[in-house]
Design a protein around this motif. Sequence first.
Motif, short mmCIF file in Angstrom:
data_model
loop_
_atom_site.label_atom_id
_atom_site.label_comp_id
_atom_site.label_asym_id
_atom_site.label_seq_id
_atom_site.Cartn_x
_atom_site.Cartn_y
_atom_site.Cartn_z
N MET A 1 59.34 53.25 -6.07
CA MET A 1 60.09 52.85 -5.42
C MET A 1 59.99 51.26 -5.50
SD MET A 1 59.94 53.39 -1.19
CE MET A 1 60.20 55.93 -1.41
N THR A 2 61.19 50.75 -4.25
CA THR A 2 60.80 49.55 -4.53
C THR A 2 61.13 48.78 -3.55
OG1 THR A 2 63.32 49.31 -3.71
CG2 THR A 2 63.03 49.23 -6.28
N PRO A 3 60.16 47.87 -3.04
CA PRO A 3 59.48 46.94 -1.65
C PRO A 3 61.03 47.18 -0.97
CG PRO A 3 59.03 45.45 -3.98
CD PRO A 3 60.06 46.21 -3.61
N VAL A 4 62.16 47.10 -0.77
CA VAL A 4 63.02 46.71 0.31
C VAL A 4 63.16 48.51 0.77
CG1 VAL A 4 65.73 46.80 0.05
CG2 VAL A 4 64.70 45.58 -0.96
N ARG A 5 63.34 49.86 -0.80
CA ARG A 5 63.17 50.93 -0.08
C ARG A 5 61.75 51.07 0.84
NH1 ARG A 5 65.71 54.21 -5.73
NH2 ARG A 5 67.96 53.35 -4.81
N GLN A 6 60.47 50.70 0.47
CA GLN A 6 59.74 51.36 0.67
C GLN A 6 59.54 50.23 2.49
OE1 GLN A 6 56.81 49.38 -1.16
NE2 GLN A 6 56.71 51.01 -2.69
N LYS A 7 60.21 49.56 2.77
CA LYS A 7 60.87 48.96 3.86
C LYS A 7 61.35 50.23 5.08
CE LYS A 7 61.41 44.56 6.34
NZ LYS A 7 62.22 43.03 6.54
N HIS A 8 62.23 49.68 4.74
CA HIS A 8 63.57 51.17 4.79
C HIS A 8 62.76 51.74 5.49
CE1 HIS A 8 67.49 52.88 6.00
NE2 HIS A 8 66.86 53.92 5.52
N ALA A 9 61.81 53.04 4.65
CA ALA A 9 60.89 54.40 5.14
C ALA A 9 60.09 54.04 6.02
CB ALA A 9 60.35 54.78 3.37
N ALA A 10 59.48 53.07 5.60
CA ALA A 10 58.83 52.28 6.97
C ALA A 10 59.52 52.61 8.36
CB ALA A 10 57.56 50.66 6.82
N VAL A 11 61.00 52.20 8.52
CA VAL A 11 61.69 51.71 9.95
C VAL A 11 62.39 52.84 10.32
CG1 VAL A 11 61.22 49.31 9.76
CG2 VAL A 11 63.39 50.41 9.09
N LYS A 12 62.39 54.13 9.59
CA LYS A 12 62.88 55.33 9.07
C LYS A 12 62.76 56.20 10.52
CE LYS A 12 62.86 59.15 7.13
NZ LYS A 12 63.10 59.89 5.71
N THR A 13 63.82 56.55 11.18
CA THR A 13 63.42 56.90 12.71
C THR A 13 63.34 58.92 13.33
OG1 THR A 13 65.50 57.17 13.27
CG2 THR A 13 64.23 55.09 13.99
N VAL A 14 62.80 59.20 13.15
CA VAL A 14 62.01 60.65 13.34
C VAL A 14 63.83 60.82 13.87
CG1 VAL A 14 61.32 62.31 14.90
CG2 VAL A 14 59.94 60.59 14.11
N SER A 15 64.56 62.03 12.88
CA SER A 15 65.64 62.75 13.42
C SER A 15 65.39 63.73 13.95
CB SER A 15 65.91 63.23 12.55
OG SER A 15 64.98 64.13 11.83
N VAL A 16 66.67 64.65 14.78
CA VAL A 16 66.61 65.14 15.85
C VAL A 16 66.43 66.67 14.55
CG1 VAL A 16 68.39 66.88 17.50
CG2 VAL A 16 68.51 63.94 16.13
N SER A 17 67.09 67.21 13.97
CA SER A 17 65.58 67.82 12.91
C SER A 17 64.34 68.44 12.88
CB SER A 17 66.34 68.28 11.12
OG SER A 17 66.30 67.13 10.26
N GLY A 18 64.08 66.81 12.71
CA GLY A 18 62.70 67.22 12.64
C GLY A 18 61.53 67.11 13.59
N MET A 19 62.67 67.40 14.52
CA MET A 19 62.31 67.81 16.00
C MET A 19 62.28 69.20 16.51
SD MET A 19 60.39 65.81 17.81
CE MET A 19 59.60 65.37 16.76
N LYS A 20 63.28 70.07 15.59
CA LYS A 20 63.49 71.05 16.54
C LYS A 20 62.10 71.99 15.92
CE LYS A 20 67.45 71.24 13.47
NZ LYS A 20 68.69 72.45 12.61
N LEU A 492 54.52 58.02 23.93
CA LEU A 492 55.62 58.25 23.67
C LEU A 492 56.89 56.85 23.32
CD1 LEU A 492 56.58 62.00 24.90
CD2 LEU A 492 55.47 61.11 22.99
N PHE A 493 56.06 56.21 23.98
CA PHE A 493 56.84 54.82 25.25
C PHE A 493 56.47 54.13 24.29
CE2 PHE A 493 55.88 57.52 28.30
CZ PHE A 493 57.81 57.40 28.98
N ILE A 494 55.76 54.38 22.47
CA ILE A 494 55.48 53.24 21.84
C ILE A 494 56.58 53.45 20.98
CG2 ILE A 494 53.67 52.32 19.87
CD1 ILE A 494 51.52 53.36 21.70
N PRO A 495 57.17 52.09 20.73
CA PRO A 495 58.82 52.59 19.23
C PRO A 495 57.68 52.37 17.99
CG PRO A 495 58.95 50.92 20.91
CD PRO A 495 57.37 50.89 20.97
N ARG A 496 57.16 52.24 17.90
CA ARG A 496 56.48 52.63 16.41
C ARG A 496 56.42 54.28 16.39
NH1 ARG A 496 53.89 49.47 12.94
NH2 ARG A 496 54.37 47.84 13.74
#
Length: 500
Positions: A1-20, A492-496
Amino acid sequence: MTPVRQKHAAVKTVSVSGMKPVLHMTGLVLLSMSGIMLFPMLVDVFYGSRDWQAFAASAVVTALIGSTLLYGSRGSLKAGFTLRQAFVLTPTSWFGVSAVSAMPFFFSEYGVVSGSLANSFFESVSGITTTGATVISNLERAPPGLLMWRALLQWVGGIGIIATAIAILPALGIGGMQLFRTESSDRSEKAMPRVRQIAMTIGSVYIGLTVTATLVYWLCGMRLFDAIAHALTSIATGGYSTSDLSFGAWNTNGIQWFAALFMLSGTVPFVLYVRFIAGDYRAFWDRQIRTLMIFLAVVVGSLGSWLALSGQYGVEESFRHAAFNVVSVVTTTGFATTDYTLWGNAVIGIFFGLTFVGGCTGSTSGGIKIFRFEVLAVMLRGHFLRLIYPRGVFPRFYGERPLDSDVVGSVIAFFAVFFLCYSALTIALMGFGLDFLTSASGAATAVANVGPGLGAIIGPAGNFGPLPDGAKWLLSLGMLLGRLELFTVLVLFIPRFWRG
């Protein structure tokens, strides 16, 4: 995985399906609550109260919400729960139960809760968190179904927090609870290998204690209805009563002494009941229990002696009032036999301090919990010894177990966040024009899940009804924060947290 993709993965938010999975479990809990609502409905039908309609409508709405959540998240539990999902599940399920449980109060035709969203939600949160603070007065005239619903909420909340404290909080490392991760699993599993057996045993003990308390209260002179309601709230260390006088309305055949014992039975770690039943007859020789009992003996003995020597009551009455009310506050139950704020300013200070203590972890009680004070004492002892012997090495142990820096850090963080939240809530309540004693004791009793506060308004002889609606919303938040050990909500109030 390239550094750009790694950075993108690091900031990916939790999806709605992940909370099912969270939605699925919440739906199951809400469906269960809709079924529980049928019991107070039948009580109202039996006594001829029209309030049964409020429970019928609430049960239907709750069942529809629960079914919708289940349908939309079907098949989501196959992969189990992640750590992030467990963090989200705890406050989501407790808030959802609080919201739907407020509906019977809102739809009721009785008094201050009828049509009041703030009062209804406050009463519901106070019930499900086993706090016991109430906005309702003239309880003797309230519909029987409503009184039973309040008691059932506390009973359900009691078993709910036992499950949370044993199964979830240790795994999340909340406030030093990881100290009990091995103790609550290894020792129990040696006695009963399967988790389901442990859960069934704890449930059986919980029901057994409730039935026993019902019979004792009934034999001591309570009506069967009152005996059931008080048994539900005694074992749950909740404190809702069917009388404005609380346990002061009953004083026959030693009933107040028995009530103190039942409150203590609810503040014992329920895992110890499992070990005792499995043959470990020294299970209750537990460090937390020993510390709690010594602490209670010192406070009750001192206060009872002072009441007797000052001539306020006779000897038996002095120790009975002292024992009952001290146990009630320390176990965060909130029953009262008399208005102990009339015993003097020094006693008011004592009860204010007792508000923060709490019972044992893995029980139905709230507060800071005894084990955290023990960990703090161990840490302070080591610190003082290092001041005297700078080159000395002083290992830290909790009982026979070493205290690692992770546990100590978690406990220190808990104390810091607890008193930070308490201070902020006190200041916020004063912003509504409340006096300092009402604000400080109200914030303490909410975050520690005790029940009555201090002062003329919210003291043992009063209730929270006269407070502004804004104050009630803040106190409701405080009760949920305290019941869920603060961090499970605040994280839950921490953006990270929401980034993948």
